[in-house]
Design an enzyme around this catalytic site. Structure first.
Site, PDB file in Angstrom:
ATOM      1  CD  GLN A   1      -2.561   1.312   2.622  1.00 30.05           C
ATOM      2  OE1 GLN A   1      -2.282   0.547   3.544  1.00 30.05           O
ATOM      3  NE2 GLN A   1      -3.502   2.219   2.730  1.00 30.05           N
ATOM      4  N   GLY A   2       0.797   2.068  -1.025  1.00 35.16           N
ATOM      5  CA  GLY A   2       1.621   3.269  -1.140  1.00 35.16           C
ATOM      6  C   GLY A   2       0.820   4.528  -0.863  1.00 35.16           C
TER       7      GLY A   2
ATOM      8  CB  SER B   1       2.084   6.911   4.959  1.00 41.33           C
ATOM      9  OG  SER B   1       0.884   6.624   5.632  1.00 41.33           O
TER      10      SER B   1
ATOM     11  CB  SER C   1       3.129  -3.225   5.939  1.00 43.34           C
ATOM     12  OG  SER C   1       2.800  -2.260   6.908  1.00 43.34           O
TER      13      SER C   1
ATOM     14  CD  GLU D   1      -5.534   0.986   6.017  1.00 45.01           C
ATOM     15  OE1 GLU D   1      -4.372   0.773   6.406  1.00 45.01           O
ATOM     16  OE2 GLU D   1      -5.886   2.066   5.521  1.00 45.01           O
TER      17      GLU D   1
END
Length: 385
Positions: free
Chosen positions: A116-117, A119, A151, A234
């Site tokens: 997941q890109g 932040s 992550s 999420e």
């Protein structure tokens, strides 16, 4: 209130148990078993068959029966993670047909793993401040910038990312939702050393990385709208009752196993008292999830309750960690990292994860603001004069 399942669902439970006896033995190939379970209609029930699911009508009780039976048999359930629990629902809701056909099945089967890109440095809770840029050149996007707290990125082949593609637009309106291949020269992934000694999180740097122009979910500049759908998934993933129940059951086992003053810790009145309070919290989460699912099946909004899921689970995880640390005592000061057979110090990971849970998917304080302002319609506090 009648809490019995009824004859129809009792029969269904027997069918699931018979399937498990015939199809699963501990040590069997999990991937092959999941395919059998999908074909039988027990896994990925909400996903159409043409994308790799079993395409079953929603049924809260059947879903609960399946989960209970699989847990008793210790049979593999659906895969977890960003791809299955976050990207797949988003593609089903907002993606194009070719995207569903290309990515969903292989993600469900574990062939494709997704990072997941979202932040960035300076763009965490205020996600709309992100600065990673995407420029459309011919038939591809050229991407430059940085993502952080990503992550398991080193284990993933792909990323779904929010990229600023319209630099002159207001910050919420200039973002696009792009799919990226991480296995290219313009991508550098650096592990981040964590306080517990691990390195599950990563920084990801893009230097003229590219992705095809059509690897965009939703319209150009509409990524913020798409991301709100994804963040809903999420937060549902992070706030699920199954996670809370698994934590409580593990804590209960710990209290029965750890010796304190010549006997199991669970004999201590204060331990039982706190376990009882946690059990009450768990059942409140369960009843809330039942109400939300019932409303969704009736085509109604879950309302304020859905806003509270992630915060409730984060608070629960923190309370579990506090009690586990008290039970294991000095062992909570040890690190399980580097120990092939860690003992009770494994609960250090639970404590560290509870801190992360209060940040992931939107910080707890941000969640409280959302509940107060959007759910309860409380006024914003005025600035200090």
């Amino acid at each position: 209130m009648d809490l019995h399942y009824g004859p129809e669902h009792d029969t269904f439970r027997e069918e699931v148990q018979a399937f498990l006896r015939a199809a699963w033995k501990p040590g069997d190939d999990a991937k092959a078993f999941r395919r059998k379970a999908v074909e039988a209609g027990y896994l990925y029930r909400s996903i159409p068959r043409k994308y790799g699911g079993s395409e079953q009508a929603p049924d809260i009780l059947k879903a609960r029966i399946i989960a209970d039976a699989f847990e008793v048999a210790r049979a593999p359930m659906e895969l977890k993670g960003n791809g299955v629990q976050m990207l797949v629902p988003t593609l089903l809701e907002r993606g194009e047909e070719w995207q569903r056909e290309q990515f969903v099945r292989k993600t469900l089967e574990g062939e494709y793993k997704w990072a997941q890109g979202f932040s960035e440095p300076g763009a965490g809770s205020d996600l709309a401040s992100l600065r990673t840029r995407g420029e459309l050149r011919g038939d591809q996007w050229v991407i430059n910038g940085q993502k952080v707290w990503t992550s398991y990125a080193r284990e993933c082949q792909y990323m779904f990312a929010l990229i600023r593609t319209e630099p002159d637009a207001p910050k919420h309106q200039g973002i696009s939702y792009l799919l990226l291949d991480l296995r290219q020269p313009g991508v550098e992934i650096r592990p981040m050393k964590q306080i517990n000694g691990g390195n599950d999180f990563n920084e990801v740097f893009f230097t003229d990385a590219v992705t095809p122009a059509h690897w965009i979910v939703g319209q150009r500049g509409q990524g913020w709208s798409v991301s709100k759908s994804l963040l809903k998934h999420e937060r549902n993933m992070l706030g699920g009752i199954d996670r809370s129940e698994a934590m409580f059951n593990s804590l209960l086992g710990l209290a029965r196993r750890v010796e304190r003053d010549g006997g199991p810790a669970i004999r201590d009145a204060w331990v039982r008292d706190r376990l009882a309070a946690l059990k009450c919290d768990l059942e409140a989460q369960r009843r809330s999830s039942h109400i939300q699912l019932t409303r969704e099946l009736a085509g109604e909004s879950a309302g304020r309750l859905q806003m509270m899921n992630k915060l409730a689970q984060s608070n629960f995880a923190a309370a579990v960690s506090e009690l586990s640390n008290a039970i294991v005592g000095d062992e909570s000061l040890l690190s399980p990292i580097g120990n092939e057979k860690p003992g009770n110090e494994r609960w250090v990971n639970q404590y560290m994860n509870s801190l992360a849970a209060a940040i992931a998917g939107g910080t707890s304080n941000i969640q409280r603001n959302i509940i107060a302002e959007r759910g309860l319609e409380l006024p914003r506090e005025g600035g200090v004069e």
